[in-house]
Design a protein around this motif. Structure first.
Motif, PDB file in Angstrom:
ATOM      1  N   GLU B 222     -14.523 -59.469 -56.243  1.00  0.00           N
ATOM      2  CA  GLU B 222     -15.599 -60.306 -56.893  1.00  0.00           C
ATOM      3  C   GLU B 222     -16.810 -59.240 -58.545  1.00  0.00           C
ATOM      4  N   ILE B 223     -17.185 -59.293 -59.221  1.00  0.00           N
ATOM      5  CA  ILE B 223     -17.272 -58.985 -59.921  1.00  0.00           C
ATOM      6  C   ILE B 223     -18.755 -58.896 -60.014  1.00  0.00           C
ATOM      7  N   LYS B 224     -19.403 -57.438 -59.490  1.00  0.00           N
ATOM      8  CA  LYS B 224     -20.681 -57.235 -59.594  1.00  0.00           C
ATOM      9  C   LYS B 224     -21.728 -56.740 -60.514  1.00  0.00           C
ATOM     10  N   TYR B 225     -23.241 -56.935 -59.809  1.00  0.00           N
ATOM     11  CA  TYR B 225     -24.093 -56.635 -60.953  1.00  0.00           C
ATOM     12  C   TYR B 225     -23.943 -55.455 -60.920  1.00  0.00           C
ATOM     13  N   TYR B 226     -24.271 -54.615 -61.754  1.00  0.00           N
ATOM     14  CA  TYR B 226     -25.160 -52.745 -61.320  1.00  0.00           C
ATOM     15  C   TYR B 226     -25.843 -52.490 -62.796  1.00  0.00           C
ATOM     16  N   GLN B 227     -26.742 -51.336 -62.299  1.00  0.00           N
ATOM     17  CA  GLN B 227     -27.637 -51.244 -63.559  1.00  0.00           C
ATOM     18  C   GLN B 227     -27.828 -50.147 -63.288  1.00  0.00           C
ATOM     19  N   ILE B 228     -27.603 -48.783 -64.303  1.00  0.00           N
ATOM     20  CA  ILE B 228     -27.441 -47.648 -65.319  1.00  0.00           C
ATOM     21  C   ILE B 228     -29.095 -47.592 -64.629  1.00  0.00           C
ATOM     22  N   THR B 229     -29.209 -46.505 -63.948  1.00  0.00           N
ATOM     23  CA  THR B 229     -30.888 -46.170 -63.670  1.00  0.00           C
ATOM     24  C   THR B 229     -30.838 -44.573 -63.847  1.00  0.00           C
ATOM     25  N   ASP B 230     -32.714 -43.438 -64.171  1.00  0.00           N
ATOM     26  CA  ASP B 230     -32.387 -42.598 -63.846  1.00  0.00           C
ATOM     27  C   ASP B 230     -31.984 -41.809 -63.065  1.00  0.00           C
ATOM     28  N   LYS B 231     -32.091 -42.274 -61.829  1.00  0.00           N
ATOM     29  CA  LYS B 231     -31.206 -41.723 -60.614  1.00  0.00           C
ATOM     30  C   LYS B 231     -29.820 -41.585 -60.685  1.00  0.00           C
ATOM     31  N   GLY B 232     -29.246 -42.282 -61.410  1.00  0.00           N
ATOM     32  CA  GLY B 232     -27.135 -43.007 -60.782  1.00  0.00           C
ATOM     33  C   GLY B 232     -27.303 -44.459 -61.455  1.00  0.00           C
ATOM     34  N   VAL B 233     -26.245 -45.159 -61.278  1.00  0.00           N
ATOM     35  CA  VAL B 233     -25.713 -45.739 -60.967  1.00  0.00           C
ATOM     36  C   VAL B 233     -26.587 -46.547 -60.216  1.00  0.00           C
ATOM     37  N   VAL B 234     -26.729 -48.362 -59.691  1.00  0.00           N
ATOM     38  CA  VAL B 234     -27.260 -48.640 -58.946  1.00  0.00           C
ATOM     39  C   VAL B 234     -26.170 -49.915 -59.226  1.00  0.00           C
ATOM     40  N   VAL B 235     -25.247 -50.458 -57.319  1.00  0.00           N
ATOM     41  CA  VAL B 235     -25.144 -51.250 -57.464  1.00  0.00           C
ATOM     42  C   VAL B 235     -25.123 -52.657 -56.857  1.00  0.00           C
ATOM     43  N   PHE B 236     -25.480 -53.774 -57.120  1.00  0.00           N
ATOM     44  CA  PHE B 236     -25.692 -54.717 -56.093  1.00  0.00           C
ATOM     45  C   PHE B 236     -24.446 -56.019 -55.150  1.00  0.00           C
ATOM     46  N   PRO B 237     -23.995 -55.705 -54.959  1.00  0.00           N
ATOM     47  CA  PRO B 237     -22.369 -56.359 -54.174  1.00  0.00           C
ATOM     48  C   PRO B 237     -23.315 -57.800 -54.006  1.00  0.00           C
ATOM     49  N   GLU B 238     -23.990 -57.410 -53.687  1.00  0.00           N
ATOM     50  CA  GLU B 238     -24.687 -59.443 -53.900  1.00  0.00           C
ATOM     51  C   GLU B 238     -25.470 -60.314 -54.409  1.00  0.00           C
ATOM     52  N   GLU B 239     -24.844 -59.983 -55.851  1.00  0.00           N
ATOM     53  CA  GLU B 239     -25.053 -59.893 -56.938  1.00  0.00           C
ATOM     54  C   GLU B 239     -23.765 -60.281 -58.001  1.00  0.00           C
ATOM     55  N   THR B 240     -23.054 -61.163 -57.380  1.00  0.00           N
ATOM     56  CA  THR B 240     -22.290 -61.688 -58.475  1.00  0.00           C
ATOM     57  C   THR B 240     -22.105 -62.220 -60.431  1.00  0.00           C
TER      58      THR B 240
END
Lengths: 245, 245, 245, 245, 245, 245
Positions: B222-240
């Motif tokens: 599935e396509i998951k949501y992620y964020q680009i933060t100051d400390k790198g990319v954070v992937v949210f495997p629970e958020e489609t």
């Protein structure tokens, strides 16, 4: 012998796909198996090649870009005694990645003719009746014009057909294109076309398989759902895939 | 040793992405990481390269266009002792911007071969097992025809695979194209494809990540949501990520 | 000195845009400002260049096609003492329209190298820290192949970055294209991308601005509404622009 | 004799299609039969060629790529005494796959002229009045420019028309294109155009046939449903096909 | 004198359009007037050229393809004493259709330079302050590359601007394209862009006019309805045109 | 004599179309009649040519690809005494299919000039005032570049206009394109454009006709329904065609 040939069908060994094909493929025919990246074309092609072992048939797997070791490693996951099949020459793997870029580009025409001859010799010598060409894209890409691509592909298909081989030729299609092949001409040269789709449904991609053309025999005409598992592709001929695209 | 290789997975060090990969990447495989402008490809590639330090692995970061200093500056924001890693040769950064336009264009073929050899030598000498090529676009752009691009890329991937390196190759895709790569051929050469999307939702752009292909292992589809933060990319495997496009 | 550089931000002097940028641009970075015809790219670029005068900074405005007099005339509407700034060499305008078509086309390569050198000399001599290139389209258009365009642009950006200049490069995109740049490669060479849209809403065109990429710093990620007034562009960071396109 | 020619119509022998044609085709006219892969173009062409036998007419089937044996094998499924027809020269099959790629490409122009002459001679000698060219794509593909394609095709059509032959020329169109022909010029050279569609409806592909142009006679103007069965194509002139595409 | 120039506006003499322009065009500026076939570009250009006579100004109308007689005939319908204006050299018509195809194609570069010089001389000699180039498409079409087109057009615009002429350059856009110009570069060279649309509404085509760019002055930003009448174009600045496209 | 010319209109002899044209066509003008395959362009052109006979006018019908006999055969269905008209030289048919491909391609430039001269001579000698060129596609196709096509077409149109002929030039457009012409330039050279559409409505194709441009005269601006019957095209000026495309 011809009548016998008509009645016998070549099983792909993928149960659900054989049901869609009303038993299997016609002997001596060339089938294009196309789809975008990640649809399991190579897996299906391997299942077809290894399936030969279950029916006392012999198969040849031709690859231009992959390493022989990688192909064997991947085939072993399909749960068959691949090492023995290779040793007994029931399964032959030809090709592997190109050693040198420059060397290869030098004499493309010679190479293409040479490759066809080499395939023919291996088939005759080992009494092969199943062939996989995975994939034909590099093969067609090497030829410059549309008519060269078409004529070379026709030459390859006729040659394999004359040798009584049932052949699966894989073709990588562009993402989101719904094309049947890379250059839009491969599908007209072959006897059958099986297409793999990857349809985006909300946040996931659902795989679907359809038989788009199959000369000389009837077949299922709907898009069916399938799964790529660790043991190979599993087709669900009872589950049609509804798409809005 | 082969079995051991099969069981161990290479962690990207991005927790959510490793979950999507059911543990990490298979060793010795080449992964294409593609996406349009502003999706954080370089950030993920840096997290993968620097992640080596946490697991006592060694990594090589190859860039053709960026200055070495800029790369180091950006890596430092990921909160690791980069200076020491570079000093101890656990992290090697290769390349940097081209000095002179004319000089570079002169002997492209020689350069491409030379670059592959240089990478191989650095890997052997320093026992590198993780490689980043950021990005392959200039590399492929320098080659004229489709088949040259494909063959050169295959040569690079095979070489890295033979050296047992797990490699991330970034590819910049066109805006709003949903393509998997710049030239539509890179995805067929590699073992895996991870795609970054930037989906417009009303007045903002939502980033989504999906694993589109990963030979030899199962994975999240599935396509998951992620964020680009100051400390790198954070992937949210629970958020489609639901999209209508 | 490096830490100091990290903390200070370069104000565009457009209040709403600086808010979207969480204070301004990072020093030494190159920003692509792109948009179709009539979105006010030159106006924003002028506001950025003239904004230097408020902060005791010095700026260079490079144009290949416009007459110097026209640029000055337009800048004067922004309500600053442009004449004095030019006299005191706090604002330098370089370029102007090409005298002769034939002459110009003769030695494009030499011209491009020469132009980069001339810009470098003016910057060093006058201690410039803000640069505008309005627009890069003619610059990239003059180079034949995709890789020449990319390498030349990378050379220009690296040069300006090495001289510690914060640069805005404008790029004209095609009507109704939603592209980030003219050739689809400029956005991958720069450190940041600001995009201007002109969205048709019924019978009018609503302007919207979005920050699509900004390496090394966080930023607003929504499309905001803005207006082109007689005194320059005014950005409304509280008004998001909803579009269905 | 002319009036007689006006009143008699040439039956395609596909009952539903003859109804759509208000009796059949006008003698001496050239009809383009186009459609994407898997729509049964060759099957309809074979039914037209073999249909001659029912009406004491004589037909010629020209193929550039298929083997003569394969064509005969497929025709036999249409339930007629093909062997006798071939023996008595009521049905003549010309062509078959190209022996050698290099040889063929050498003198394309000569080949094209030669092919037209060969067809003319066979027609005159055997008093043929029905002709099938399956397909014209390789024929047109061999010619380089748009005007060469068009003029050569016009030459072929005029020649067949002068010999009083009713001709079906098949043309393979691109997938999902709704084009009338491969190069977008074939339809303007011929006297009539019959188009086959393959419309995706949810999870299946529904075949539809429409007469898009037919000079000198009225005809059905709706898209009708048809089926590809083991005994050939069956057209249902009472079942219109509703599509949203 | 400069201030005076700023305050005076050049009236197009089309009342509704002058309202949209808040009085008229700025002197010395070049305006692109673009639209597809049948939107009345030439009519508006003629109204602008003939409008000079009402304000004691002088105008030059340049055409490369039309006959001088036809232009005059069409202008006479606009209800002015055209014959006297031509006799007194207040209205000059230059150009007319090309005599010989071969002759013209021979020395394109020379012709383009020559044409610009000829226009300059006529302007200086007759103290022209309004110019129409109807259309620039043949002009740009004659030049081979994108940069040649752009540079030549920039040269023409700068030349006219230096001679203090307010110029309307018409450009024919492709049907249904919503493009601003034929080559997608003309709009970036000029000071202003007025676009004519022809929007299909059910079974009819509604004409709409919008000012898309106008440097140095504010203007109406909505698409307004207009009509092509026997007495010229009439713009309705109070009637906005709602479209769904 | 000029005033007389202004008042008289040339009737197409298709009643509904003449109503849409508010009486007919202006004398001495060139009209482009375009549409995709199967819309009856030739039929309308023949009705226009044969219509001359009803008004004691003389017409010339030029065709490059069709046989003269076929044209006459088709004209006879329109219910006029064609044989006598041809005998009395009130209707002249010029052209017919090209004899030899190679011969024709040899001296294209010479042929084009020659063709224009031949047309001019026939017109002068026979006092022709109506001309049909069916179609101009082969004519424009033979010329290589966009500017050659445009200039040659302009030369032809000017020549016919100078000879006071009212001319219909047919142009075949691509399927489903909504283009006004084949090359997107023909519509800008002529004085008027009449477009034929074939709009798919569910399972059938509805024909629609619209006048898109007509210099020097007002006209109906809606898409009207028409039918292709055995006696020619019948236009229904009261029935507008509603389309969603």
């Amino acid at each position: 012998m011809k009548n016998q040939k008509e009645e016998i069908k070549i099983k792909t060994s993928i149960e659900g796909l054989d049901k869609m094909l009303l038993g299997g493929l016609l002997p001596g025919r060339n089938i294009l198996l196309s789809g975008p990246c990640g649809t399991g074309k190579s897996t299906i092609a391997m299942q077809f090649a290894c399936g030969a072992l279950k029916f006392n048939e012999k198969s040849l797997y031709v690859t231009l870009e992959e390493k022989k070791e990688k192909i064997i490693e991947d085939m072993k996951k399909l749960d068959l005694d691949i090492d023995r099949a290779i040793e007994e020459k029931n399964l032959i793997i030809l090709g592997g990645p190109i050693a040198s870029l420059n060397e290869f580009m030098e004499k493309v025409d010679a190479k293409v003719s040479h490759l066809i001859k080499e395939i023919e010799e291996v088939i005759k010598e080992n009494k092969i009746n199943r062939v996989v060409i995975d994939s034909i894209n590099l093969f067609t890409m090497l030829l410059q014009t549309e008519e060269e691509k078409r004529l070379a592909l026709a030459a390859l298909c006729n040659s394999l057909s004359n040798l009584n081989c049932t052949t699966i030729l894989t073709s990588e299609t562009k993402e989101n294109s719904m094309d049947l092949s890379r250059y839009g001409l491969e599908e007209f040269v072959v006897d059958g076309v099986i297409v793999l789709y990857l349809v985006r449904q909300g946040s996931r991609f659902a795989p679907g398989i359809v038989i788009r053309k199959m000369r000389g025999t009837n077949h299922d005409k709907e898009i069916k759902y399938y799964q790529i598992t660790d043991k190979g592709v599993v087709v669900f001929p009872e589950e049609t895939l509804f798409t809005n695209i």
